[in-house]
Design a protein around this motif. Structure first.
Motif, PDB file in Angstrom:
ATOM      1  N   ASP A  97       0.828  -1.383  -0.202  1.00 53.66           N
ATOM      2  CA  ASP A  97      -0.112   0.104  -0.045  1.00 53.66           C
ATOM      3  C   ASP A  97       0.839   1.513   0.067  1.00 53.66           C
ATOM      4  O   ASP A  97       0.335   2.422  -0.301  1.00 53.66           O
ATOM      5  N   LEU A 102       1.702  -5.337  -7.921  1.00 50.15           N
ATOM      6  CA  LEU A 102       1.041  -5.595  -9.051  1.00 50.15           C
ATOM      7  C   LEU A 102      -0.472  -5.960  -8.598  1.00 50.15           C
ATOM      8  O   LEU A 102      -0.951  -6.250  -7.758  1.00 50.15           O
ATOM      9  N   VAL A 103      -1.403  -5.357  -9.516  1.00 54.17           N
ATOM     10  CA  VAL A 103      -2.866  -5.424  -9.320  1.00 54.17           C
ATOM     11  C   VAL A 103      -3.340  -5.891 -10.736  1.00 54.17           C
ATOM     12  O   VAL A 103      -2.924  -5.789 -11.729  1.00 54.17           O
ATOM     13  N   TRP A 104      -4.484  -6.541 -10.510  1.00 53.89           N
ATOM     14  CA  TRP A 104      -5.040  -7.034 -11.465  1.00 53.89           C
ATOM     15  C   TRP A 104      -6.053  -6.214 -12.458  1.00 53.89           C
ATOM     16  O   TRP A 104      -6.733  -5.279 -11.945  1.00 53.89           O
ATOM     17  N   ASP A 105      -5.667  -5.902 -13.591  1.00 54.87           N
ATOM     18  CA  ASP A 105      -6.336  -4.880 -14.616  1.00 54.87           C
ATOM     19  C   ASP A 105      -7.515  -5.874 -15.603  1.00 54.87           C
ATOM     20  O   ASP A 105      -6.957  -6.376 -16.322  1.00 54.87           O
ATOM     21  N   LEU A 111      -1.885  -8.477 -15.189  1.00 56.89           N
ATOM     22  CA  LEU A 111      -1.419  -7.891 -13.974  1.00 56.89           C
ATOM     23  C   LEU A 111      -0.599  -6.564 -14.185  1.00 56.89           C
ATOM     24  O   LEU A 111       0.184  -6.680 -15.092  1.00 56.89           O
ATOM     25  N   ARG A 114       0.965  -1.159 -10.083  1.00 58.33           N
ATOM     26  CA  ARG A 114       0.342   0.189  -9.620  1.00 58.33           C
ATOM     27  C   ARG A 114       1.231   0.870  -8.646  1.00 58.33           C
ATOM     28  O   ARG A 114       1.671   0.457  -7.541  1.00 58.33           O
ATOM     29  N   ASP A 151       7.910  -6.379  -6.416  1.00 62.03           N
ATOM     30  CA  ASP A 151       7.854  -7.357  -7.442  1.00 62.03           C
ATOM     31  C   ASP A 151       9.037  -7.277  -8.290  1.00 62.03           C
ATOM     32  O   ASP A 151       8.915  -7.708  -9.582  1.00 62.03           O
TER      33      ASP A 151
END
Length: 340
Positions: A97, A102-105, A111, A114, A151
């Motif tokens: 945060d 990595l976030v799922w788009d 991924l 962000r 990551d």
């Protein structure tokens, strides 16, 4: 009153330094004046905050709730210009945060990375000690290397990068102590304190209405601030004052009351803070008073007491004051400070 030997050194430095940016001094005065309209009666804390940030360091504001820590940080960020982000540290905050991840788009079906809120010029870490040490440590790389790794990717932070953190005293419920490695990365720890009665009355009267931090207009752009930082680090330091700072840092490492003394990073930060203090005063040359004015906010939070000393009522500020008082202030030698 400045002793005559140091006045002689200052005159020599003036003759050797041409093109000193007088306009920068006026801009700094304007920036501090605007911040002082928001936080009444705290000119010395404001000046120390600017000295720390001008040194290229970070500031830790530690005090009880309600004295204006967050307001000061927001006001400084506004007058400096650049991008500003705020992180509200809570007990459930995760490292991702802060630094990003990595976030799922769903639209792209993959991924994507962000960016976290650290990707800004001025970052306010509000109530930093409300979050566990694991999340606090996510700031270590950013504070020293000006980069973040997530990551397997390392990314540079925007320049300039400044972290202004606030924390409540450790006796408050729900707080965690900052790791020693992180405390050492804060150039200064400052305390705002309660306002004097006349300023508290003025605050309550609100006549004329005081501006809020968001209403302050930026005075400079980030590129100008970086130039000011370079100019501040070019302020001349007499070799005997360098030796004086190293000597005091050295005796903190052997003091019987202390289990942890000042690190080499602390000595470097102390010199830079003294240079920035001189720069804020419009001088090209640091004085012993610049070192004395910055020794406690730069060094005290990096020292650790032995349990026996703490049980006896000592604290790091008391020990540091005693050590500084035992070391005589140097006077310049006619030849040792000359540039070659």
């Amino acid at each position: 009153m400045i002793p005559q030997p140091w006045l002689n050194e200052m005159e020599d430095e003036r003759r050797e330094t041409d093109g000193w940016p007088e306009a920068s001094a006026k801009l700094l005065v304007l920036m501090m004046a605007r911040v002082n309209t928001v936080l009444l009666g705290k000119t010395e804390v404001v000046k120390q905050s600017f000295a720390a940030l001008l040194s290229g360091g970070h500031v830790l504001l530690e005090d009880v709730p309600g004295v204006g820590k967050t307001m000061l940080a927001r006001a400084i960020a506004r007058v400096m210009g650049g991008e500003f982000k705020r992180i509200q540290f809570t007990s459930d905050l995760l490292p991702a945060d802060v630094v990003g991840g990595l976030v799922w788009d769903a639209k792209r079906g993959e991924l994507v990375f962000r960016q976290g809120p650290l990707m800004a010029n001025v970052v306010l870490a509000d109530e930093i000690n409300r979050t566990p040490p694991r999340t606090q440590s996510a700031l270590l790389e950013a504070m020293e290397e000006r980069s973040v790794t997530a990551d397997g990717q390392t990314m540079r932070l925007p320049m300039p990068f400044m972290l202004i953190a606030t924390q409540n005293p450790l006796r408050d419920d729900g707080t965690y102590p900052l790791p020693e490695a992180q405390l050492d990365r804060f150039l200064m720890r400052l305390s705002i304190g309660y306002p004097a009665p006349e300023y508290e009355v003025q605050m309550l009267e609100n006549i004329p209405p005081r501006p809020q931090p968001e209403q302050l207009k930026p005075v400079i752009v980030p590129e100008e601030w970086m130039r000011m930082q370079r100019d501040a680090q070019s302020v001349h330091v007499h070799p005997e004052l360098l030796a004086y700072a190293v000597h005091i840092a050295g005796i903190t490492r052997t003091a019987p009351e202390l289990s942890l003394g000042a690190s080499p990073r602390a000595t470097r930060d102390w010199i830079r803070a003294a240079q920035a203090t001189a720069y804020l005063d419009g001088r090209r040359f640091i004085l012993p008073d610049d070192l004395k004015a910055t020794v406690e906010p730069v060094l005290a939070h990096r020292l650790m007491l032995h349990d026996e000393a703490a049980a006896g009522g000592a604290n790091t500020i008391i020990v540091l004051r005693r050590l500084v008082a035992e070391v005589p202030v140097p006077t310049p030698n006619a030849e040792s400070g000359r540039r070659r």
